[in-house]
Design a protein around this motif. Structure first.
Motif, PDB file in Angstrom:
ATOM      1  N   GLU A   1       2.463  11.837   3.553  1.00 27.08           N
ATOM      2  CA  GLU A   1       2.802  11.474   2.188  1.00 27.08           C
ATOM      3  C   GLU A   1       4.251  11.143   2.007  1.00 27.08           C
ATOM      4  OE1 GLU A   1       0.450   9.979   0.345  1.00 27.08           O
ATOM      5  OE2 GLU A   1      -1.647  11.323   0.523  1.00 27.08           O
ATOM      6  N   PRO A   2       4.586  10.294   0.801  1.00 28.58           N
ATOM      7  CA  PRO A   2       6.048  10.320   0.627  1.00 28.58           C
ATOM      8  C   PRO A   2       6.426  11.543  -0.214  1.00 28.58           C
ATOM      9  CG  PRO A   2       4.820   8.633  -0.731  1.00 28.58           C
ATOM     10  CD  PRO A   2       3.828   9.226   0.348  1.00 28.58           C
ATOM     11  N   GLN A   3       7.752  11.976  -0.332  1.00 30.95           N
ATOM     12  CA  GLN A   3       8.178  13.259  -0.746  1.00 30.95           C
ATOM     13  C   GLN A   3       7.593  13.348  -2.309  1.00 30.95           C
ATOM     14  OE1 GLN A   3       9.743  15.852   0.893  1.00 30.95           O
ATOM     15  NE2 GLN A   3       9.329  16.979  -0.897  1.00 30.95           N
ATOM     16  N   SER A   4       7.577  12.369  -3.072  1.00 29.48           N
ATOM     17  CA  SER A   4       7.180  12.439  -4.480  1.00 29.48           C
ATOM     18  C   SER A   4       5.857  13.124  -4.407  1.00 29.48           C
ATOM     19  CB  SER A   4       7.258  11.010  -5.033  1.00 29.48           C
ATOM     20  OG  SER A   4       6.187  10.096  -4.438  1.00 29.48           O
ATOM     21  N   LEU A   5       4.929  12.582  -3.680  1.00 27.45           N
ATOM     22  CA  LEU A   5       3.623  13.134  -3.770  1.00 27.45           C
ATOM     23  C   LEU A   5       3.466  14.718  -3.113  1.00 27.45           C
ATOM     24  CD1 LEU A   5       1.291  10.215  -2.969  1.00 27.45           C
ATOM     25  CD2 LEU A   5       1.642  11.091  -5.008  1.00 27.45           C
ATOM     26  N   ALA A   6       4.386  14.803  -2.110  1.00 30.19           N
ATOM     27  CA  ALA A   6       4.476  16.284  -1.472  1.00 30.19           C
ATOM     28  C   ALA A   6       4.843  17.044  -2.713  1.00 30.19           C
ATOM     29  CB  ALA A   6       5.082  16.311  -0.230  1.00 30.19           C
ATOM     30  N   SER A   7       6.022  16.678  -3.343  1.00 32.57           N
ATOM     31  CA  SER A   7       6.433  17.667  -4.171  1.00 32.57           C
ATOM     32  C   SER A   7       5.268  17.951  -5.334  1.00 32.57           C
ATOM     33  CB  SER A   7       7.572  17.121  -4.836  1.00 32.57           C
ATOM     34  OG  SER A   7       8.624  17.059  -3.879  1.00 32.57           O
ATOM     35  N   GLU A   8       4.754  16.934  -5.761  1.00 34.45           N
ATOM     36  CA  GLU A   8       3.609  16.921  -6.637  1.00 34.45           C
ATOM     37  C   GLU A   8       2.504  17.811  -6.305  1.00 34.45           C
ATOM     38  OE1 GLU A   8       0.269  14.120  -8.622  1.00 34.45           O
ATOM     39  OE2 GLU A   8       2.153  13.235  -8.220  1.00 34.45           O
ATOM     40  N   ALA A   9       2.245  17.693  -5.055  1.00 32.71           N
ATOM     41  CA  ALA A   9       1.140  18.628  -4.490  1.00 32.71           C
ATOM     42  C   ALA A   9       1.795  20.106  -4.506  1.00 32.71           C
ATOM     43  CB  ALA A   9       0.636  18.251  -3.299  1.00 32.71           C
TER      44      ALA A   9
ATOM     45  N   GLY B   1      -7.357   6.033   8.258  1.00 32.27           N
ATOM     46  CA  GLY B   1      -7.897   5.948   6.919  1.00 32.27           C
ATOM     47  C   GLY B   1      -7.269   5.680   5.760  1.00 32.27           C
ATOM     48  N   ALA B   2      -6.621   4.733   5.635  1.00 41.55           N
ATOM     49  CA  ALA B   2      -5.811   4.451   4.311  1.00 41.55           C
ATOM     50  C   ALA B   2      -6.648   4.348   3.130  1.00 41.55           C
ATOM     51  CB  ALA B   2      -4.866   3.286   4.448  1.00 41.55           C
ATOM     52  N   LEU B   3      -6.073   4.578   2.080  1.00 39.03           N
ATOM     53  CA  LEU B   3      -6.816   4.438   0.730  1.00 39.03           C
ATOM     54  C   LEU B   3      -6.366   3.246   0.047  1.00 39.03           C
ATOM     55  CD1 LEU B   3      -7.066   8.198  -0.046  1.00 39.03           C
ATOM     56  CD2 LEU B   3      -8.649   6.842   0.866  1.00 39.03           C
ATOM     57  N   PRO B   4      -6.677   1.910   0.333  1.00 45.06           N
ATOM     58  CA  PRO B   4      -6.010   0.898  -0.340  1.00 45.06           C
ATOM     59  C   PRO B   4      -6.125   0.538  -1.509  1.00 45.06           C
ATOM     60  CG  PRO B   4      -7.630   0.163   0.987  1.00 45.06           C
ATOM     61  CD  PRO B   4      -7.533   1.766   1.508  1.00 45.06           C
ATOM     62  N   GLU B   5      -7.431   1.115  -2.094  1.00 42.09           N
ATOM     63  CA  GLU B   5      -7.815   1.020  -3.328  1.00 42.09           C
ATOM     64  C   GLU B   5      -7.028   2.118  -4.416  1.00 42.09           C
ATOM     65  OE1 GLU B   5     -10.400   4.343  -2.021  1.00 42.09           O
ATOM     66  OE2 GLU B   5      -9.545   2.166  -1.318  1.00 42.09           O
ATOM     67  N   ARG B   6      -6.230   3.030  -3.868  1.00 44.22           N
ATOM     68  CA  ARG B   6      -5.284   3.828  -4.699  1.00 44.22           C
ATOM     69  C   ARG B   6      -3.931   3.568  -4.759  1.00 44.22           C
ATOM     70  NH1 ARG B   6      -9.846   5.768  -2.809  1.00 44.22           N
ATOM     71  NH2 ARG B   6     -11.198   7.595  -4.209  1.00 44.22           N
TER      72      ARG B   6
ATOM     73  N   SER C   1      -1.092   5.915  -3.211  1.00 42.36           N
ATOM     74  CA  SER C   1      -0.869   6.493  -2.149  1.00 42.36           C
ATOM     75  C   SER C   1      -0.486   5.364  -1.152  1.00 42.36           C
ATOM     76  CB  SER C   1      -2.525   6.774  -1.450  1.00 42.36           C
ATOM     77  OG  SER C   1      -2.481   7.209  -0.273  1.00 42.36           O
ATOM     78  N   SER C   2       0.498   5.882  -0.216  1.00 42.87           N
ATOM     79  CA  SER C   2       1.139   5.188   0.834  1.00 42.87           C
ATOM     80  C   SER C   2       1.369   5.958   2.097  1.00 42.87           C
ATOM     81  CB  SER C   2       2.585   4.841   0.224  1.00 42.87           C
ATOM     82  OG  SER C   2       3.416   4.030   1.366  1.00 42.87           O
ATOM     83  N   HIS C   3       0.895   5.141   3.165  1.00 43.72           N
ATOM     84  CA  HIS C   3       0.847   5.781   4.611  1.00 43.72           C
ATOM     85  C   HIS C   3       1.331   4.874   5.462  1.00 43.72           C
ATOM     86  CE1 HIS C   3      -2.243   8.051   2.433  1.00 43.72           C
ATOM     87  NE2 HIS C   3      -1.726   8.959   2.794  1.00 43.72           N
ATOM     88  N   PRO C   4       2.498   4.557   5.547  1.00 48.92           N
ATOM     89  CA  PRO C   4       3.050   3.142   6.352  1.00 48.92           C
ATOM     90  C   PRO C   4       2.524   3.519   7.923  1.00 48.92           C
ATOM     91  CG  PRO C   4       4.801   4.511   5.513  1.00 48.92           C
ATOM     92  CD  PRO C   4       3.756   4.843   4.829  1.00 48.92           C
ATOM     93  N   ASN C   5       2.539   4.570   8.144  1.00 52.32           N
ATOM     94  CA  ASN C   5       2.319   4.879   9.770  1.00 52.32           C
ATOM     95  C   ASN C   5       1.135   5.502   9.889  1.00 52.32           C
ATOM     96  OD1 ASN C   5       4.807   3.469  10.333  1.00 52.32           O
ATOM     97  ND2 ASN C   5       5.824   5.394  11.023  1.00 52.32           N
ATOM     98  N   GLY C   6       0.241   5.563   9.041  1.00 52.97           N
ATOM     99  CA  GLY C   6      -1.120   6.458   9.210  1.00 52.97           C
ATOM    100  C   GLY C   6      -1.152   7.712   8.517  1.00 52.97           C
TER     101      GLY C   6
END
Length: 258
Positions: free
Chosen positions: A23-31, A66-71, A74-79
């Motif tokens: 995940e991006p750093q913003s979500l990693a920090s949020e977790a 298994g990207a989550l396009p409906e969310r 969430s962003s996973h540019p490389n999986g």
């Protein structure tokens, strides 16, 4: 890791622990804040840290598509990283390494993690050695393997037996979370309804209806079989997919196109 006391043992031995996320750093920090982790969570959405480990021939991970396009959050540019553990000594010697091979039995890599006590024991073995630790290919896990047909049935129960529906993550601004345990009563009720129909209605007509229903949901079942990663032992992901990984101890860098 956080509740087992292993983090404190690692620090007492002079080490530190980090959680690396795709995940991006913003979500990693949020977790990190939401889960009150005592160690740092690091975002690696472009797989730069993993790439360094691969180039050094120390570590590799299976990459889920298994990207989550409906969310929207969430962003996973490389999986998405499948789970893995890497422990390094100060001289960069590998003390322990394991990665999750996604299968239907672990729900595409969603469950089955090495127990903290086993990991710490193997790290101690690595500290006593002067060579890189081999891949741990059969460690004790914290959850039993899933029965895949039952899991698919739970997905259908979540979609009220019309179509399979994945369980939401339950983030504050996301859809309300659904408990997997709540699907069991639905499955029992569904089976009971068919049983009552066989008792009260002509059995032949009910059987034909059941066969028709099975035929109608077969394409969705086959789609679920494809969408959840399943990599057999010694196998590699299907050609053309974004799911990359290798069986230990081989490692390969991602192609430039990824």
């Amino acid at each position: 890791m956080a509740k087992s006391g292993v983090v404190e043992k690692i620090r007492a031995a002079g080490g530190e622990i980090f959680a690396v996320s795709s995940e991006p750093q913003s979500l990693a920090s949020e977790a990190q804040d939401a889960w009150e982790l005592s160690f740092q969570a690091v975002g690696d959405p472009h797989h730069e840290i993993l790439g360094d480990c691969r180039e050094a021939d120390r570590f590799d991970l299976y990459i889920g598509d298994g990207a989550l396009p409906e969310r929207h959050w969430s962003s996973h540019p490389n999986g998405i990283f499948q789970a893995g553990i890497l422990a390094l000594a100060e001289d960069r010697r590998v003390l322990y390494r394991w990665h999750c091979r996604p299968t239907h039995q672990n729900r595409g890599g969603a469950s089955g993690r090495v127990t903290a006590s086993h990991m710490w024991s193997r790290i101690q073995d690595g500290l006593a050695s002067d060579t890189d630790a081999p891949w741990d290919t059969d460690p004790p896990l914290d959850a039993p393997e899933a029965f895949w047909p039952y899991f698919v049935a739970q997905l259908f129960a979540h979609g009220w037996f019309i179509k399979p529906k994945r369980f939401p993550l339950g983030r504050p601004d996301d859809k309300p979370s659904a408990r997997v345990s709540a699907m069991k009563p639905r499955l029992i009720g569904f089976a009971a309804a068919w049983a009552i129909c066989f008792v009260l209605l002509p059995a032949r007509r009910v059987l034909l209806a059941l066969i028709s229903y099975a035929a109608a949901i077969t394409p969705a079942v086959r789609r679920m079989n494809r969408e959840f990663q399943h990599i057999p032992a010694g196998g590699t992901p299907e050609p053309g997919g974004r799911s990359l990984g290798t069986e230990p101890p081989q490692t390969h860098p991602l192609p430039p196109s990824h």
